[in-house]
Design a protein around this motif. Sequence first.
Motif, PDB file in Angstrom:
ATOM      1  N   ASN A 175       0.852  -1.193   0.000  1.00 10.25           N
ATOM      2  CA  ASN A 175       0.000   0.000   0.000  1.00 10.25           C
ATOM      3  C   ASN A 175       0.881   1.234   0.000  1.00 10.25           C
ATOM      4  OD1 ASN A 175      -2.202   1.664   0.174  1.00 10.25           O
ATOM      5  ND2 ASN A 175      -2.710   1.143   2.303  1.00 10.25           N
ATOM      6  N   PHE A 176       1.610   1.411  -1.106  1.00 13.34           N
ATOM      7  CA  PHE A 176       2.697   2.387  -1.081  1.00 13.34           C
ATOM      8  C   PHE A 176       2.239   3.838  -1.088  1.00 13.34           C
ATOM      9  CE2 PHE A 176       2.435   3.372  -5.561  1.00 13.34           C
ATOM     10  CZ  PHE A 176       1.946   2.212  -6.138  1.00 13.34           C
ATOM     11  N   THR A 177       0.996   4.102  -1.440  1.00 14.23           N
ATOM     12  CA  THR A 177       0.586   5.518  -1.379  1.00 14.23           C
ATOM     13  C   THR A 177       0.411   5.961   0.068  1.00 14.23           C
ATOM     14  OG1 THR A 177      -1.759   4.988  -1.546  1.00 14.23           O
ATOM     15  CG2 THR A 177      -0.596   5.432  -3.606  1.00 14.23           C
ATOM     16  N   VAL A 178       0.407   5.008   0.967  1.00 13.91           N
ATOM     17  CA  VAL A 178       0.398   5.345   2.387  1.00 13.91           C
ATOM     18  C   VAL A 178       1.793   5.206   2.995  1.00 13.91           C
ATOM     19  CG1 VAL A 178      -0.505   4.681   4.667  1.00 13.91           C
ATOM     20  CG2 VAL A 178      -2.023   4.711   2.686  1.00 13.91           C
ATOM     21  N   SER A 179       2.538   4.213   2.509  1.00 10.91           N
ATOM     22  CA  SER A 179       3.775   3.904   3.226  1.00 10.91           C
ATOM     23  C   SER A 179       5.034   4.484   2.606  1.00 10.91           C
ATOM     24  CB  SER A 179       3.929   2.392   3.385  1.00 10.91           C
ATOM     25  OG  SER A 179       3.861   1.759   2.137  1.00 10.91           O
ATOM     26  N   SER A 180       4.951   5.148   1.475  1.00  8.10           N
ATOM     27  CA  SER A 180       6.181   5.701   0.922  1.00  8.10           C
ATOM     28  C   SER A 180       6.332   7.165   1.326  1.00  8.10           C
ATOM     29  CB  SER A 180       6.187   5.580  -0.599  1.00  8.10           C
ATOM     30  OG  SER A 180       5.231   6.447  -1.144  1.00  8.10           O
ATOM     31  N   PRO A 181       7.557   7.647   1.357  1.00 10.38           N
ATOM     32  CA  PRO A 181       7.760   9.041   1.752  1.00 10.38           C
ATOM     33  C   PRO A 181       7.233   9.987   0.682  1.00 10.38           C
ATOM     34  CG  PRO A 181       9.813   8.111   0.930  1.00 10.38           C
ATOM     35  CD  PRO A 181       8.817   6.991   0.987  1.00 10.38           C
ATOM     36  N   ASP A 182       6.976  11.182   1.083  1.00 10.11           N
ATOM     37  CA  ASP A 182       6.462  12.199   0.165  1.00 10.11           C
ATOM     38  C   ASP A 182       5.288  11.623  -0.635  1.00 10.11           C
ATOM     39  OD1 ASP A 182       6.147  14.558  -1.139  1.00 10.11           O
ATOM     40  OD2 ASP A 182       8.010  14.471  -2.281  1.00 10.11           O
ATOM     41  N   ALA A 183       4.331  11.082   0.086  1.00  9.44           N
ATOM     42  CA  ALA A 183       3.254  10.309  -0.534  1.00  9.44           C
ATOM     43  C   ALA A 183       2.448  11.119  -1.547  1.00  9.44           C
ATOM     44  CB  ALA A 183       2.335   9.760   0.556  1.00  9.44           C
ATOM     45  N   THR A 184       2.297  12.398  -1.291  1.00 12.21           N
ATOM     46  CA  THR A 184       1.520  13.222  -2.222  1.00 12.21           C
ATOM     47  C   THR A 184       2.121  13.158  -3.614  1.00 12.21           C
ATOM     48  OG1 THR A 184       1.250  14.684  -0.344  1.00 12.21           O
ATOM     49  CG2 THR A 184       0.429  15.473  -2.459  1.00 12.21           C
ATOM     50  N   ASN A 185       3.438  13.260  -3.645  1.00 16.72           N
ATOM     51  CA  ASN A 185       4.131  13.234  -4.914  1.00 16.72           C
ATOM     52  C   ASN A 185       3.993  11.863  -5.585  1.00 16.72           C
ATOM     53  OD1 ASN A 185       5.787  14.478  -6.863  1.00 16.72           O
ATOM     54  ND2 ASN A 185       7.531  13.286  -6.106  1.00 16.72           N
ATOM     55  N   VAL A 186       4.056  10.811  -4.773  1.00 16.41           N
ATOM     56  CA  VAL A 186       3.917   9.459  -5.319  1.00 16.41           C
ATOM     57  C   VAL A 186       2.527   9.281  -5.935  1.00 16.41           C
ATOM     58  CG1 VAL A 186       3.785   7.027  -4.697  1.00 16.41           C
ATOM     59  CG2 VAL A 186       5.622   8.456  -3.780  1.00 16.41           C
ATOM     60  N   ILE A 187       1.524   9.782  -5.247  1.00 14.01           N
ATOM     61  CA  ILE A 187       0.154   9.656  -5.762  1.00 14.01           C
ATOM     62  C   ILE A 187       0.024  10.422  -7.080  1.00 14.01           C
ATOM     63  CG2 ILE A 187      -2.259  10.258  -5.304  1.00 14.01           C
ATOM     64  CD1 ILE A 187      -1.575   9.768  -2.289  1.00 14.01           C
ATOM     65  N   LYS A 188       0.662  11.569  -7.139  1.00 15.86           N
ATOM     66  CA  LYS A 188       0.622  12.355  -8.366  1.00 15.86           C
ATOM     67  C   LYS A 188       1.276  11.574  -9.504  1.00 15.86           C
ATOM     68  CE  LYS A 188       2.840  16.223  -8.282  1.00 15.86           C
ATOM     69  NZ  LYS A 188       3.225  17.314  -7.399  1.00 15.86           N
ATOM     70  N   ASN A 189       2.452  11.005  -9.223  1.00 17.97           N
ATOM     71  CA  ASN A 189       3.139  10.228 -10.259  1.00 17.97           C
ATOM     72  C   ASN A 189       2.282   9.052 -10.721  1.00 17.97           C
ATOM     73  OD1 ASN A 189       5.247  11.926  -9.947  1.00 17.97           O
ATOM     74  ND2 ASN A 189       6.556  10.477  -8.834  1.00 17.97           N
ATOM     75  N   LEU A 190       1.615   8.449  -9.780  1.00 19.39           N
ATOM     76  CA  LEU A 190       0.800   7.280 -10.093  1.00 19.39           C
ATOM     77  C   LEU A 190      -0.279   7.642 -11.121  1.00 19.39           C
ATOM     78  CD1 LEU A 190       0.634   4.350  -9.181  1.00 19.39           C
ATOM     79  CD2 LEU A 190      -0.886   5.066  -7.345  1.00 19.39           C
ATOM     80  N   SER A 191      -0.791   8.849 -10.989  1.00 20.14           N
ATOM     81  CA  SER A 191      -1.861   9.249 -11.907  1.00 20.14           C
ATOM     82  C   SER A 191      -1.331   9.444 -13.322  1.00 20.14           C
ATOM     83  CB  SER A 191      -2.539  10.522 -11.394  1.00 20.14           C
ATOM     84  OG  SER A 191      -1.628  11.593 -11.492  1.00 20.14           O
ATOM     85  N   ASN A 192       0.004   9.505 -13.478  1.00 20.41           N
ATOM     86  CA  ASN A 192       0.571   9.669 -14.817  1.00 20.41           C
ATOM     87  C   ASN A 192       0.892   8.348 -15.499  1.00 20.41           C
ATOM     88  OD1 ASN A 192       0.489  12.437 -14.622  1.00 20.41           O
ATOM     89  ND2 ASN A 192       2.485  12.531 -13.601  1.00 20.41           N
ATOM     90  N   LEU A 193       0.615   7.250 -14.811  1.00 23.57           N
ATOM     91  CA  LEU A 193       0.900   5.942 -15.408  1.00 23.57           C
ATOM     92  C   LEU A 193      -0.091   5.624 -16.530  1.00 23.57           C
ATOM     93  CD1 LEU A 193       1.543   3.455 -12.480  1.00 23.57           C
ATOM     94  CD2 LEU A 193       3.128   4.066 -14.301  1.00 23.57           C
ATOM     95  N   ASP A 194       0.398   4.783 -17.459  1.00 21.85           N
ATOM     96  CA  ASP A 194      -0.535   4.267 -18.462  1.00 21.85           C
ATOM     97  C   ASP A 194      -1.449   3.224 -17.838  1.00 21.85           C
ATOM     98  OD1 ASP A 194       0.797   5.830 -20.154  1.00 21.85           O
ATOM     99  OD2 ASP A 194       1.814   4.222 -21.262  1.00 21.85           O
ATOM    100  N   PHE A 195      -0.837   2.417 -16.969  1.00 20.90           N
ATOM    101  CA  PHE A 195      -1.616   1.303 -16.439  1.00 20.90           C
ATOM    102  C   PHE A 195      -1.077   0.901 -15.069  1.00 20.90           C
ATOM    103  CE2 PHE A 195      -2.277  -3.271 -15.816  1.00 20.90           C
ATOM    104  CZ  PHE A 195      -3.666  -3.311 -15.919  1.00 20.90           C
ATOM    105  N   PHE A 196      -2.019   0.635 -14.177  1.00 22.19           N
ATOM    106  CA  PHE A 196      -1.611   0.216 -12.844  1.00 22.19           C
ATOM    107  C   PHE A 196      -2.519  -0.915 -12.377  1.00 22.19           C
ATOM    108  CE2 PHE A 196      -2.057   1.396  -8.106  1.00 22.19           C
ATOM    109  CZ  PHE A 196      -1.158   0.399  -7.740  1.00 22.19           C
ATOM    110  N   CYS A 197      -1.895  -2.032 -11.976  1.00 21.57           N
ATOM    111  CA  CYS A 197      -2.650  -3.155 -11.436  1.00 21.57           C
ATOM    112  C   CYS A 197      -2.199  -3.429 -10.010  1.00 21.57           C
ATOM    113  CB  CYS A 197      -2.417  -4.395 -12.296  1.00 21.57           C
ATOM    114  SG  CYS A 197      -3.037  -5.891 -11.497  1.00 21.57           S
ATOM    115  N   ALA A 198      -3.150  -3.600  -9.116  1.00 24.52           N
ATOM    116  CA  ALA A 198      -2.828  -3.933  -7.735  1.00 24.52           C
ATOM    117  C   ALA A 198      -3.526  -5.219  -7.346  1.00 24.52           C
ATOM    118  CB  ALA A 198      -3.265  -2.804  -6.806  1.00 24.52           C
ATOM    119  N   ALA A 199      -2.798  -6.081  -6.642  1.00 21.85           N
ATOM    120  CA  ALA A 199      -3.430  -7.266  -6.057  1.00 21.85           C
ATOM    121  C   ALA A 199      -3.469  -7.060  -4.552  1.00 21.85           C
ATOM    122  CB  ALA A 199      -2.630  -8.524  -6.398  1.00 21.85           C
TER     123      ALA A 199
END
Lengths: 832, 737
Positions: free
Chosen positions: B434-458
């Motif tokens: 659950n890296f959008t909670v557990s990684s540092p500077d999470a806001t930035n990580v969430i922003k980057n995530l929105s720029n992905l073409d595709f994201f799959c989570a299990a």
Amino acid sequence: MAVRQKLVVIGNGMAGARLVEDVLGHGGQDLFDIVMFGDEPYGNYNRILLSGVLSGAHDPKDIFINPLAWYEENNVRLHAGVRVTAIDRENKVVFGSNNVTESYDKLVIATGSSPFIPSLEGLRHDNGDGLKEGVFVFRTLDDCEAITNYVQSGTRAAVIGGGLLGLEAARGLLDLGAKVDVVHLTSTLMEVQLDAMSGRTLKRVVEGMGIKVHLNKCTAAILGNGQVTGLKFTDGSELDCEMVVISAGIRPNVQLAEDAGLMVDRGIVVDDGMNCLDDPDIFAVGECAQHDGKVYGLVAPLWEQTGVLADRLTGRKPQALYKGSKVSTKLKVMGVELAVMGEKEARDEHDEETVYTEPARGIYKKLISRNGRLVGAILLGDVAPAPTLLQAFSRGSILPENRAELLFALSGEPTAPSLESLPDEAQVCNCNGISKGAIIDAVKGGCRSLKALCDTTRAGTGCGSCKSQVDQLLALAAGDSIVEDPSIHYYVPSIPLAKPELIKVIKERELRSVSAVMAELSGGQEDPGSKAGLASLLKTIWGKEYEDERDARFINDRVHANIQKDRTFSVIPRIYGGITSPAELRRIADVAEKYNVRMVKITGGQRIDLLGISREDLPNVWRDLGMPSGHAYTKAFRTCKTCVGSEFCRFGVGDSVALGIKIEKRFQGIESPHKMKLATTGCPRNCSEATTKDLGAVAIEGGKWEVYIGGAAGSKVRKGDVLVTVESHDEVLKFMGRFMQYYRENAKYLERTYDFVERLGIESLRRLLVEDGEGICARLDAEIQAAVDAYVDPWQEAVMPVHPAQFVNTLPTGEVERVLYQIEKMKPVYGD
Amino acid sequence: MADFADDRAVFHFDPMNKGLERAGPQPVKILSNNNQLPVSTHCPYCALQCGVLIDGEEGRSRVRGDGKFPVNKGALCMKGWTAAELLNHEERLLKPLKRNARGVLVPTEWNDALDVIARAFQSAQERGGRDAVGILGGGSLTNEKAYLLGKFARVALQTANIDYNGRFCMSSAAAAAIKAFGIDRGMPFPISDIPQAEVILLVGANPAETMPPLMQYFEEQRANGGQLIVIDPRLSATAQTAHLHLRLIPGTDAVLANGLLHLLIRDDWIDRSYIDARTEGFNAVKSVATTYWPERVERITGIPEASLVRVAETLGRARSAMILTARGPEQQQQGVNNTLSFINLALALGLVGRPFSGFGSITGQGNGQGGRELGQKADQLPGYRRIDDPEARQYIASVWGVGEEELPRAGKSAYRIMEALGAEIKALFSIGFNFTVSSPDATNVIKNLSNLDFFCAADFFLSETAKLADVVLPAAMWAEEEGTMTNLEGRVLRRRRTSLPPAEVRTDLEIICELAARLGKRKHFGFAGAEQVFDELRKATKGGIADYSGITYGRLNAGETLHWPCPGESHPGTPRLFTEFFATPNGRARFHAVRHQPASEEPDSEFPLYLTTGRVLAHYQSGTQTRRVEKLKGIIPQPCAELHPEVAKRYGLSDGAAVRLVTRRGAAVFKVKVTRGIREDTIFVPFHWGGRQSANRLTSPALDPTSQMPEFKICAVRVESFTTSSEISPEEENDIR
């Protein structure tokens, strides 16, 4: 990439060497060829620790920061012992003594400072060269060594200068055994750092240690022809002494810079980039540099300067600026501590002074605050608040309104609040989130024992660390109506009975096997932790009638040998009283060879141990030995160690050998809550250590024997107590047997005799076993006799295994580990 | 498709197709072990991996502590007791989800979901190269999953970019241990050694909250007369049990260690014969220690000189002593150096390899240890092999039946992957992280995530991170699959399946195999269950540092205690390392001179306080699980910022007020808890929450240059009063705008 430049650093002290370290730390080896000059013929050492070297706290070889090898490893060319004599700024070259010349692209002057030596009459040798014999300064490792070599116990030493360094020198001299006088020019010791009040307190403290302090004394002359005999002061008075240490302050070494035409005031004037004002390629750091009107003489500011300069030189932070330092220092004169920082007096009426003084204990504390921030502090005698104050001072943070909090280190080491003061909602059991209130409610609801309380609330059932708190809360809430947790008296954890009651029930219901006991008494729950203890007890109670169940035994008891860490076994045959014969020894030797025994060892109990025998070979080994089991693997009578006794020994007064053999023949194989080691000794010289055995007999004059019980010489050492003094071997056997039986019946499982005897007390044991205070002796004697009669040598299982796989090595690795773990950890699991 | 016949047969017992709709509690069917209940397995949470017994009735599993398991000896903490509540939690994901044209996650079929994922990965790689797909693994995945995920990255996708959550947990300790000892096993001795240590120095560890059942060992140590010294900026629950608590200024760990070494050298407490016989590099360390004299150390660390002297003397006099670090010193930009400085101390005292003594790092996550040695890390292949070691590459390639040249090189570390999302990395696959909670500077990580073409989570719940995915796969939980775990002392354990997953929920192993098949690598992923994966894992680790080759399901099932390395089936495992030599080329341990560096961010006039982050008792990691357990939620429903009374007074805040904390990266809102247990210059917040209460919106992404560990423990913060009355809702959503 820039062309490699040549960086020359003049000075290899605290500043110069640190700068080079900092430069290297930021990748400087790729940017610069580095050349250094150092006055002293060493690498760089930590000057701060010199007073520690003087006092003997530090070994001189342990204070080197950069030994000579370091320079080589880091490709730094060091001219050690070479003094730079001139700088040619036009050609960018420096000249050293011994005709060394080095060109530079960047030059750093870190020449530090020198001790200030006032011009005194009689200071120097008659020939004018060097200081008079017995006169020292205190600045370098060599100075330190010279002083140490000169001082002898009782040497009268005078220190000129009562500043920071002077007092440290005085402390060092005192530690070296000298009688020390400190001569100080002004009316206040350490007047640079201290105000008048703290100066007075410090004086009292220093004098209390046996150092004489002379204030307002200006030295005029050093007396003595060829060698120091005393000091003469300007007021005409004199002081006898055999040595003088001059510590009258330091002066920046600026001559070189001045000669080179650089701007020099008190020090070499530098800007915020540590750059000399008139030359962009020359820098100065350390005690020789003057920044913003200040020259620093402490390490912390020096290292802040080198950090900034290294950042600039390496381009790591080209815009780094040095903005001056906040100065603080600590001094320790023997046990007395002093911490000072910043300003020592209020500047004007807007500054706030907070002062606490307690002259009797030599305590003085003062804070100076400006706009709610700390600008200065003096702590003398109690420096516990120093770390907090230093933070507030160096960060310029707002002080708490309650200044007392700062002075008395209330925030230094907070302690946990007491249970009583905790609010009801405070969590006591963290693992299960049980609050103080919930526990108290449960007590009020009827839980009157720790166990009931834990069972009901679940508090203490996680990691268990809160149990003591739960217990305290129980005491708090229940007052006098606490019920002691009965489980601490249980013989085994799974059956809620103490040993005597358990024995009673077992006898009443005629429970002869472990499984029968479990089925009847522990609600059918098979608790592995209880099996071995029950087996031992049942054997004690029923003797021959005991229904043996192998799974109730540890591996050792299943195969009658002691498992070793490589999963082989050790075999110790019975050798009564430690007395053997050539034939027996030959047989043992044959067996050892036949089965490739890895080690033959004489044990601490005077027996022979054959180590490294595989499980399959055990029956054959026993058969070939033809000797009974020595029981060196189980909770039972082990051996009886003997000394030679009266038969051969010149000192012997009793026949300890015969007694030992009798004891061993009688009690072999008697099982007990824990092992029993015995000894007999023929005189009080105690060669066989009988007084520190579980049971021992010591022969004394008049043909008598003392019977000792409860001795130990293992992880615990305890001298046994004399149970009784008797006249004959038979009586020794009688009392030993009686004690053994009582121990078998009443000790907790895995409770050694030494704990048992201590628990019951020797007096009560004498009353029971000697005076027959409760009329149980006859029964005990009969019971032990029955146990003796029931003895069967377990090694006979060699001929008749209990089951076909008894000696087949089917033990999985994990089992061995588990067993070893249990054996290793074998100690009471409850109520010790 | 991979053949999981044994599992499949029972998967179809109750087809629930309700997806996002709250399905209501599902009955759990308890599986017995040869008709014997309870079944023994292990707790899903921390690295202690407590033994638990599972039985139950009426469709609910019941958890009890396993008194026969020697690690926890029956004890469990509140997280463990309540672990089974989640198995039939109403929020369990029960069907794959796919984002529809309107951007809403809706249920779909497995085949569809897997097809979409495979196509997305392929197209990302066509456009951006092989490394354009990133993979992130969790820290609680079984050994089998960690191994297979690594293989999936290297063989099925051939991407270099795989890393795991342990990067945020153990990487600094791991790097330091490898540097110093040549091998990284969190604790190189069994925890049963703890009670026999005369002195224990616990650095930045709070087991009383993070793994409470471990505390019984410290209790026993105390009962034996041992001393416990705790170093922590907070008066943590653990520090409260200590004989001495050193409340150091955040980020000054190495100064403290060097200062202690200085005193040990000065007062001659060091073990010179050990240093000569078993180590190298001491002289350089001694020289550095010279510059850490007590007055200086006191000034930098804030620890009174008297305490330093007391600690040095206590350590020096002890016949046995342990130094244990945890995330405190490790989660810093200087994490490796900090750890090395404490290793130096242990080596100088001659502790390492001596009975009841030594250096260890307390692993945090469930399988932090196994996860990092089985090929889930960007720079490693199974068996703790380096991916840049030609021999290791050759060996692993042969085990996997591929060419050595086909194996990717070292890839990006976890945070570097998150930085590259939407740039070099175009598609991402994340399992249980659950890296959008557990990684540092999470806001930035969430922003980057929105720029992905595709994201799959299990995942098993729709975590804050899964919510942002294009496809979400419902995964089986701990009790629903077979496998092994490796606990903090390197002990390999059997995680047994005790109940069946819901009908349309699959195990991560199945998911990986099925995706691999769709990517054309079916033949490399033909496993009929976890044991077969483990058997290949054994082969792959054979001869490596972390050698599992002698460990079999059979041995584990028979109850054997096996600590790696275990190179043969008759090998008893290695509970204690370093008794005779170290795993370095010359067998000697290595000292490393450490000159401390300041933290990446120090308080200044704009951000005048330190912020440090950590855990609380009731929650685990990003809280995906524990925040859904009613009892745990009831105990700690929301994160509290711990403020010293002076700080609270300065900002006019009282207990229970809401406070907004601001750093250079973002802001978050917490409830105020006023306590003297925290330093006056520091604020503590726990990191188990997301959204507006996410501590990691504040933290700094400065990375340790060696371990790539982010500096979770230190940054500069400002207090902004928020409101003194209104309650904060514990259910704040992710809010990136």
